[in-house]
Write an enzyme that holds these catalytic residues in place. Structure first.
Site, mmCIF file in Angstrom:
data_model
loop_
_atom_site.group_PDB
_atom_site.id
_atom_site.type_symbol
_atom_site.label_atom_id
_atom_site.label_comp_id
_atom_site.label_asym_id
_atom_site.label_seq_id
_atom_site.Cartn_x
_atom_site.Cartn_y
_atom_site.Cartn_z
ATOM 1 N N CYS A 30 8.947 -10.724 -7.767
ATOM 2 C CA CYS A 30 8.947 -9.532 -6.927
ATOM 3 C C CYS A 30 8.724 -9.982 -5.485
ATOM 4 O O CYS A 30 9.161 -11.053 -5.091
ATOM 5 C CB CYS A 30 7.882 -8.536 -7.397
ATOM 6 N N GLN A 31 8.025 -9.179 -4.695
ATOM 7 C CA GLN A 31 7.779 -9.537 -3.299
ATOM 8 C C GLN A 31 6.504 -10.367 -3.156
ATOM 9 O O GLN A 31 6.470 -11.346 -2.436
ATOM 10 C CB GLN A 31 7.680 -8.265 -2.443
#
Length: 119
Positions: free
Chosen positions: A82-83
């Protein structure tokens, strides 16, 4: 049998697989907005809230929706990211519960990747 400890992969190990391994199945679980700012080459976008549904789809439906072959349960290099790392961990846990034996989270996430890649 299944442990609750999420398996992780380092930047160095992932970097070695990206573009070189035929087996790497890299899943980006970020939002469309985050994805538009940049992505890891070769990743497949499956937002976190659809990961479970995607991984339980019939292979034909998965291919039609995502344009790639659905990974088998014994896929050797199934990586989620993800981030920042948290959603990737959640996605990895979901995949593990569904029977994906080698699911791993790239904990450094896109934040680390973009810093190291200078993008």
């Amino acid at each position: 049998m299944a442990s609750s400890v999420t398996k992780e992969i380092s930047y160095e190990d992932l970097k070695a697989l990206v573009g070189k391994s035929q087996n790497l199945f890299l899943v980006d679980v970020r939002s469309k907005e985050e994805l538009d700012k940049g992505r890891i080459p070769g990743s497949v976008h499956i937002p976190i809230d659809t990961v479970e549904a995607a991984l339980t789809m019939e292979p034909e439906a998965f291919k039609a929706k995502y344009g790639v072959t659905k990974p088998p349960l014994d896929a050797p290099e199934l990586v989620f990211h993800c981030q920042m790392g948290r959603r990737g961990g959640m996605a990895t846990d979901k995949a593990s519960k569904l029977g994906y034996m080698n699911a791993r989270n790239y904990a450094g996430a896109y934040k680390e990747w973009s810093e190291k890649e200078g993008k």
